[in-house]
Design an enzyme around this catalytic site. Sequence first.
Site, PDB file in Angstrom:
ATOM      1  CE  LYS A  46     -10.227 -65.735 -52.404  1.00 41.01           C
ATOM      2  NZ  LYS A  46      -9.409 -66.890 -52.772  1.00 41.01           N
ATOM      3  CG  MET A 102     -17.744 -60.346 -58.747  1.00 40.70           C
ATOM      4  SD  MET A 102     -17.392 -61.273 -57.234  1.00 40.70           S
ATOM      5  CE  MET A 102     -18.839 -60.848 -56.217  1.00 40.70           C
ATOM      6  CG  ASP A 155      -9.172 -57.379 -52.653  1.00 43.42           C
ATOM      7  OD1 ASP A 155      -8.639 -58.270 -51.970  1.00 43.42           O
ATOM      8  OD2 ASP A 155     -10.335 -56.988 -52.479  1.00 43.42           O
TER       9      ASP A 155
END
Length: 257
Positions: free
Chosen positions: A55, A165, A34
């Site tokens: 991502k 997030m 990641d």
Amino acid sequence: MGKVYLVGAGPGAADLITVRGARLLAAADLVLHDALVEPAMLEHAPGARKIAVGKRCGQRSTAQQFINRQIIDAAQRHAIVVRLKGGDPMLFGRADEEMRALEAAGIEYEVVPGITAALAGAASLKRSLTLRGVSRSVALATHSRAADTVAIREQVNADSLVFYMGRDSAPEIAQQLIAAGRPGTTPVALVEACSTPRERVLTLTLAALAAGAALTWLDAAQPSLLMIGEAFAARGAVASAAVAVEPAVQPGMSRAA
């Protein structure tokens, strides 16, 4: 045909990976990692080829279908393939999509858990996610969602809320929680780059967060964790709240002193 290991890298610090995870990295032929994995973490895999496939919110990144294809191709060429995922693979990591792809391709795989950021954030704050008389439930949530899905009602019934997030949506999250009945005085802690040398912590109230007080503080380049609830208050305030609550308190009753 090789074997794929979906390994949790933990919250950031290279020494917070599990012993099993570190052992697999050391033996890996190829590591697909990641974007949030710290460079020091990759030093556990000195002999492996390393490919970044992660991502980042709001940035151009590898499409999930392409990641799935890369994992399958790697397993067809290498004996040990590690898909290194930030935190724990089974929490907000799209592990299910990768497992489905591996199953469809007939490739053997194993999941190796990691320390998720909520646990590391609580450790950094030195605040328990659960606390007798104050917090008996925890919800781990994300405000982000796929573009083609309807809005998800926020989980407001848990005593301690942890949003992953949630940096760009922090004011909106706070506004929704206040509208749903959370007091504006509810303590909030923002933990940025948890467990790394860049870690920073900001404490404020839900009302201040709703007013955008954290927007200028947050670093867009760093991952952040939003922790909300009475358990994250200053230690003296938490102790007072715990004493004030009767053991038989019912859900929905105020836990404030």
